[in-house]
Design an enzyme around this catalytic site. Structure first.
Site, PDB file in Angstrom:
ATOM      1  N   ASP A  72       0.717  -1.227  -0.067  1.00  0.00           N
ATOM      2  CA  ASP A  72      -0.091   0.254   0.201  1.00  0.00           C
ATOM      3  C   ASP A  72       0.718   1.202  -0.047  1.00  0.00           C
ATOM      4  O   ASP A  72       2.095   1.296   0.188  1.00  0.00           O
ATOM      5  CB  ASP A  72      -0.889  -0.047   1.141  1.00  0.00           C
ATOM      6  N   ASP A 141      -7.228  -3.002  14.632  1.00  0.00           N
ATOM      7  CA  ASP A 141      -8.691  -3.497  14.055  1.00  0.00           C
ATOM      8  C   ASP A 141      -8.804  -4.493  13.140  1.00  0.00           C
ATOM      9  O   ASP A 141      -9.630  -4.742  12.539  1.00  0.00           O
ATOM     10  CB  ASP A 141      -9.364  -2.427  13.453  1.00  0.00           C
ATOM     11  N   HIS A 143      -7.091  -4.811  10.222  1.00  0.00           N
ATOM     12  CA  HIS A 143      -6.998  -4.872   8.763  1.00  0.00           C
ATOM     13  C   HIS A 143      -5.859  -5.268   8.328  1.00  0.00           C
ATOM     14  O   HIS A 143      -4.768  -5.193   8.962  1.00  0.00           O
ATOM     15  CB  HIS A 143      -7.249  -3.259   8.573  1.00  0.00           C
ATOM     16  N   GLU A 148      -9.607  -1.677   5.313  1.00  0.00           N
ATOM     17  CA  GLU A 148     -10.355  -1.183   6.591  1.00  0.00           C
ATOM     18  C   GLU A 148     -11.604  -2.386   6.724  1.00  0.00           C
ATOM     19  O   GLU A 148     -11.915  -2.843   5.889  1.00  0.00           O
ATOM     20  CB  GLU A 148     -10.857   0.128   6.615  1.00  0.00           C
TER      21      GLU A 148
HETATM   22  C1  GLP Z   1      -0.808   0.217   8.299  1.00  0.00           C
HETATM   23  C2  GLP Z   1      -0.468  -0.510   7.119  1.00  0.00           C
HETATM   24  C3  GLP Z   1      -0.571  -1.936   7.502  1.00  0.00           C
HETATM   25  C4  GLP Z   1       0.070  -2.426   8.579  1.00  0.00           C
HETATM   26  C5  GLP Z   1      -0.474  -1.598   9.905  1.00  0.00           C
HETATM   27  C6  GLP Z   1      -0.030  -2.053  11.361  1.00  0.00           C
HETATM   28  O1  GLP Z   1      -2.061   0.353   8.495  1.00  0.00           O
HETATM   29  N1  GLP Z   1      -1.201  -0.357   5.859  1.00  0.00           N
HETATM   30  O2  GLP Z   1       0.074  -2.578   6.210  1.00  0.00           O
HETATM   31  O3  GLP Z   1      -0.028  -3.793   8.922  1.00  0.00           O
HETATM   32  O4  GLP Z   1      -0.454  -0.373   9.606  1.00  0.00           O
HETATM   33  O5  GLP Z   1       1.098  -1.382  11.471  1.00  0.00           O
HETATM   34  P1  GLP Z   1       2.116  -1.663  12.686  1.00  0.00           P
HETATM   35  O6  GLP Z   1       3.022  -2.712  12.288  1.00  0.00           O
HETATM   36  O7  GLP Z   1       2.875  -0.221  12.843  1.00  0.00           O
HETATM   37  O8  GLP Z   1       1.551  -1.927  13.858  1.00  0.00           O
END
Ligand code: GLP
Length: 273
Positions: A72, A141, A143, A148
């Protein structure tokens, strides 16, 4: 679904990195037949990337014949912004390994025609022969990528508007100022991830405990988009103890017994030492 419960973040990272390294080495990629790796951003994969860099620098693993597709990218954030996912990937991973620049693919959140960019991304994945291994994290959450809650479980690469929850979770990277967090992102769809031949999800820390519970113990539900991985024939979730606290005791015990009997922690943690 395979679930590996490691003792902490470091063990999770080493386990995951060695798992990925072994997949690439066993595949024996060539220029004509490269290994296609899906890449996430976020804090969860930082240790995994650090360890993959070490393996590359030690000469254990080469990325010369690895093609990557990131999950992304924010919409409207300049590529050179330190929090763009382009910057994240080059700073934390690509600049330190022997990957070819032309083999790296990251969605362009500044493309004039964002829909066309998403369509083209899917076409490039298909042209590369599909993703061999999609690595990923999860949001609090549940995702996956930026899919989302409420996203279609059959979704493809597209524009998503971020939830307030995600904006709040990610504002730590933007001076804790929610107004600085982009409100939209381009993201691969749940369907895009499901098409990968294998998916490896990292889930660590107490903030991910609810997500892990919904991902593996409740039914498939578009409000917890990573729960779709229950339908994947080859999904692996590697978590740490802290993330496992909301699992039922019977679930926890089963996966711990299984890994004791199968030796699944040692199988990867001690590789390439
Ligand atoms: C963002 C990214 C996700 C990632 C999530 C969790 O939303 N788009 O791909 O998994 O953050 O991030 P973190 O690993 O910093 O908790």
């Amino acid at each position: 679904m395979r679930v590996i419960i490691t003792k902490d973040y470091d063990q999770m990272s080493v386990w995951a990195a060695n798992y990925v390294a072994k997949r690439i080495l066993d595949f024996n990629p060539t220029e004509e037949h490269p290994f296609v790796l899906g890449c996430p951003t976020g804090s969860s994969p930082l240790g995994l990337y650090r360890h993959l860099v070490k393996l590359n620098q030690k000469g254990v693993l080469s990325f010369k014949n690895v093609v990557t597709f990131n999950m992304d990218e924010y919409v409207g954030l300049p590529v050179e912004h330190p929090e763009s996912y382009h910057s994240f990937m080059w700073t934390n991973f690509f600049s330190h390994i022997d990957i070819k620049k032309e083999n790296v693919h990251i969605l362009d959140g500044n493309a004039k025609d964002l829909m066309a960019e998403c369509k083209h991304y899917e076409e490039m994945i298909a042209a590369a022969g599909g993703v061999d291994l999609f690595m990923g994290g999860v949001g609090p959450d549940g995702h996956i990528a930026f899919n989302e809650p409420g996203s279609s479980l059959a979704s493809r690469t597209r524009i998503k508007t971020l939830t307030t929850n995600t904006i709040q979770a990610n504002c730590r990277f933007f001076d804790n100022d929610e107004t600085k967090v982009p409100k939209q992102a381009l993201t691969v769809g749940v369907g895009t991830v499901m098409d990968a031949r294998e998916v490896l999800i990292l889930c660590n820390g107490p903030k991910k405990a609810r997500a892990l519970h919904h991902m593996i113990e409740n039914g498939v539900n578009h409000m917890w988009t990573s729960s779709m991985l229950q339908m994947h024939p080859h999904a692996v979730v590697v978590c740490d103890e802290e993330a496992s606290v909301e699992l039922k005791m019977s679930t926890y015990d089963y996966f711990k017994d299984k890994q004791r009997i199968e030796g699944s922690i040692e199988e990867y943690v001690n590789l390439y030492k």
